[in-house]
Design an enzyme around this catalytic site. Structure first.
Site, mmCIF file in Angstrom:
data_model
loop_
_atom_site.group_PDB
_atom_site.id
_atom_site.type_symbol
_atom_site.label_atom_id
_atom_site.label_comp_id
_atom_site.label_asym_id
_atom_site.label_seq_id
_atom_site.Cartn_x
_atom_site.Cartn_y
_atom_site.Cartn_z
ATOM 1 N N LYS A 1 0.834 -1.198 0.000
ATOM 2 C CA LYS A 1 0.000 0.000 0.000
ATOM 3 C C LYS A 1 0.874 1.256 0.000
ATOM 4 O O LYS A 1 1.952 1.277 0.606
ATOM 5 C CB LYS A 1 -0.901 -0.033 1.238
ATOM 6 C CG LYS A 1 -1.947 1.057 1.314
ATOM 7 C CD LYS A 1 -2.826 0.830 2.547
ATOM 8 C CE LYS A 1 -3.879 1.905 2.696
ATOM 9 N NZ LYS A 1 -4.744 1.635 3.866
ATOM 10 N N SER B 1 -9.272 1.976 2.677
ATOM 11 C CA SER B 1 -8.288 2.758 1.954
ATOM 12 C C SER B 1 -7.246 1.934 1.212
ATOM 13 O O SER B 1 -6.461 2.478 0.434
ATOM 14 C CB SER B 1 -7.592 3.711 2.922
ATOM 15 O OG SER B 1 -6.926 3.003 3.955
ATOM 16 N N SER B 2 -7.225 0.607 1.440
ATOM 17 C CA SER B 2 -6.279 -0.242 0.704
ATOM 18 C C SER B 2 -6.887 -0.667 -0.630
ATOM 19 O O SER B 2 -6.790 -1.833 -1.042
ATOM 20 C CB SER B 2 -5.912 -1.476 1.547
ATOM 21 O OG SER B 2 -5.503 -1.116 2.840
ATOM 22 N N ILE C 1 -7.798 0.886 9.634
ATOM 23 C CA ILE C 1 -8.179 1.640 10.827
ATOM 24 C C ILE C 1 -9.690 1.726 10.990
ATOM 25 O O ILE C 1 -10.177 2.232 11.986
ATOM 26 C CB ILE C 1 -7.561 3.054 10.810
ATOM 27 C CG1 ILE C 1 -7.593 3.692 12.206
ATOM 28 C CG2 ILE C 1 -8.259 3.950 9.775
ATOM 29 C CD1 ILE C 1 -6.823 4.980 12.334
ATOM 30 N N GLY C 2 -10.432 1.215 10.018
ATOM 31 C CA GLY C 2 -11.894 1.227 10.133
ATOM 32 C C GLY C 2 -12.516 0.212 9.189
ATOM 33 O O GLY C 2 -13.730 0.209 8.968
ATOM 34 N N GLY C 3 -11.660 -0.642 8.609
ATOM 35 C CA GLY C 3 -12.106 -1.599 7.600
ATOM 36 C C GLY C 3 -11.282 -1.503 6.337
ATOM 37 O O GLY C 3 -11.635 -2.080 5.303
ATOM 38 N N SER C 4 -10.166 -0.794 6.394
ATOM 39 C CA SER C 4 -9.406 -0.444 5.188
ATOM 40 C C SER C 4 -8.707 -1.605 4.498
ATOM 41 O O SER C 4 -8.282 -1.481 3.354
ATOM 42 C CB SER C 4 -8.369 0.638 5.516
ATOM 43 O OG SER C 4 -9.008 1.845 5.835
#
Length: 584
Positions: free
Chosen positions: A148, A223-224, A244-247
């Site tokens: 990433k 985000s990934s 950090i939240g499902g990334s």
């Protein structure tokens, strides 16, 4: 006296002229500085785009040269192998690292042309390839690995999709990159992210928008998202993301692959970049993404080694427990289909029910369970904690940037003054209670004392959930994922659906996703009648966001208690195996 009045009368216009001229000059200076700032930003972006294009061209040239000199290479066979099979054939010499590397590089270039998922080819990977035999004893010997964009690699930017982090190349490799290299893996490409990372779409003003490998009208997630698109498109056999939240989990589910968020600090995050560094309420993890669960486990096994524990002594020296991962004893599994906050789509609910039935048929015990006080946890612990500074740090990283369309709606409330957020939350509460509560939580904390009290509340809530888990005598938990993939730009308007993933960042429970199904025509028909739990704007937007999803992957989420990462992976493998057997 008359002369004095005359002098005053004459002097007044002069001062007015001076003040007017000063004001105009100051305004002109501000505009000039803004213009200069925009020009600087534009030049930085252009420089980054040129750098990316040059790296892609050089990679293309190298691949052509290799193919001309090695026409016997069976690229399609190499790309079809699982990570375990690939590693075995590299170890025994059936395949060469050169053939594997160039096969994946060629496929990556092709996937990137379609999906725009790569930010830069790491040209140093060719140098590593030349010296690869010195790491023949590594668990990932000769395996090309994508990383990433925010993960540090010496000499390359980790921008997080924001301009202020451009032209700040890492002075050394991140810990995980060093460990990957020691284990014989070859990090070969960096992958795209959303602007600022805190979004589950995947677009930024530097590198553009990444598309979903199954449907270009849909997002790859974030985000990934670049990792999800590249692996889902066949261009990488193994990747490293952050969550950090499902990334990790969201792009994995959107793109039809497996992804794993370990317990925070099980893997070192030293050298990874962030736009909210210092935030401690909702914890981030680095973790693997791949086509199957065994690949995730092999990656974790390789990374959890003495070399990582030496490089980062803050990571607990707990090696991978192969015995727990390979266990086959029946499990006591908690489950829920609807968390009461965001109602799952018809395909999500069906996938959960079908997976539950397969697990019961295989001899596992399923027990109804849902994290207690979830609405309170989301508003008061997650949102207020995540944006404890009132969104100041994130916004400072975006200052001067053109805002990407995927983030435009999301940051509107972030920019509002604390007082305005409070007033709006009071006005909206009778009509849209959860929107009002979220807006109030975005105000963050008014004092250090409030922040400390919040940390106590997070700790108490974690133990409350664990106590309920123990009362139900659970081993693991099965729950829905945020899927199917959304239409582009909707994620920025629908942070409400993150409840299924971000709660396990708050709790610091390891969690992973396994694709189990695809959206059917029947699911799509049932979606027409979707009302949601609240029937508010968010529920209506969600229905629009997931419309048109026939054929898209649908995943379930597997969860365990902190530090039981191997048990979580073992549960994921069980789900994967049962689904595979059911389809044959």
């Amino acid at each position: 006296m008359d002369n004095y009045k005359q002098l005053v009368f004459v002097a007044k216009p002069k001062w007015t002229v001076i003040l007017t001229a000063t004001a105009c000059g100051a305004s002109a200076l501000v505009l000039l500085l803004k213009w200069f700032g925009h020009q600087q930003s534009w030049r930085k972006i252009q420089k980054a785009k040129v750098r990316r294009e040059k790296s892609l061209q050089r990679a293309e040239h190298a691949v052509c040269q290799f193919n001309e000199s090695h026409p016997e290479t069976d690229t399609s066979l190499i790309l079809s192998l699982s990570l375990a099979e690939l590693s075995k054939q590299l170890k025994d010499g059936t395949l060469t690292p050169q053939a594997v590397f160039h096969s994946y590089m060629e496929k990556t270039l092709e996937v990137n042309r379609r999906l725009n998922c790569c930010t830069e080819v790491l040209l140093e990977s060719w140098d590593q390839l030349e010296d690869i035999d010195s790491h023949k004893d590594g668990l990932l010997y000769g395996v090309p690995v994508s990383i990433k964009e925010n993960i540090g690699y010496k000499g390359h930017d980790s921008t997080c999709g924001v301009i202020c982090k451009l032209d700040l190349p890492a002075t050394g490799d991140s810990v995980l990159v060093e460990v990957l290299k020691r284990q014989g893996a070859i990090p070969f490409v960096k992958t795209n992210v959303p602007q600022g990372l805190l979004n589950f779409d995947c677009g930024n003003p530097i590198y553009g928008l990444t598309l979903n490998p199954h449907n270009p009208q849909k997002t790859s997630g974030g985000s990934s998202g670049g990792e999800g698109a590249l692996i889902g498109g066949g261009g990488s056999v193994l990747g490293i993301g952050s969550d950090i939240g499902g990334s990790i989990r969201i792009p994995s589910s959107f793109c039809g692959i497996c992804g794993f968020k370990p317990t925070a600090n099980r893997l070192s995050s030293r050298g990874a970049s962030s736009c909210v560094r210092g935030q401690k309420s909702v914890l981030s993890s680095l973790g693997p993404m791949a086509r199957d669960v065994d690949s995730l486990a092999l990656c974790m096994h390789a990374l959890l080694c003495d070399h990582m524990f030496i490089l980062d002594p803050t990571v607990p020296p707990i090696p991978f427990n192969q015995q727990v991962y390979q266990s086959s004893k029946p499990l006591r599994i908690g489950y829920y289909e609807n968390d009461g906050y965001a109602m799952p789509s018809p395909s999500m609910g069906r996938a959960l029910r079908e997976t539950k039935a397969l697990l019961e048929k295989a001899g596992h015990t399923l027990v109804s369970f849902i994290p207690p006080r979830l609405t309170y946890a989301i508003h008061e612990l997650v949102i207020r904690g995540h944006f404890g500074d009132g969104c100041t740090t994130l916004l400072s990283n975006l200052k001067g940037d053109p805002v990407d369309p995927c983030l435009r709606v999301q940051i509107i409330p972030y920019n509002l003054p604390r007082t305005v957020k409070k007033i709006l939350s009071i006005l909206l509460k009778p009509i849209f209670p959860r929107i009002a509560a979220s807006l109030d939580s975005l105000r963050g904390f008014g004092s250090v004392q409030d922040l400390w009290r919040h940390h106590v509340d997070v700790e108490d809530y974690m133990h409350e959930v664990i106590a309920e888990w123990r009362r139900c005598e659970l081993d693991v938990l099965l729950c829905p994922m945020v899927d199917p993939a959304y239409i582009h730009n909707y994620p920025g308007e629908l942070t409400s659906t993150l409840t299924y993933t971000i709660i396990y960042n708050l709790l610091n429970f390891p969690a992973g996703v396994v694709p189990v199904s695809t959206v059917t025509a029947e699911d799509e028909e049932e979606l027409r009648h979707y009302k949601g739990n609240y029937g508010d704007i968010w529920d209506k937007l969600y229905k629009k966001a997931v419309t048109g999803g026939v054929g898209l992957p649908v995943a379930v989420q597997c969860v365990a208690l902190p530090w039981q990462d191997e048990l979580c992976l073992r549960f994921m493998r069980e789900v994967e195996m049962l689904v595979r057997e059911d389809k044959t």
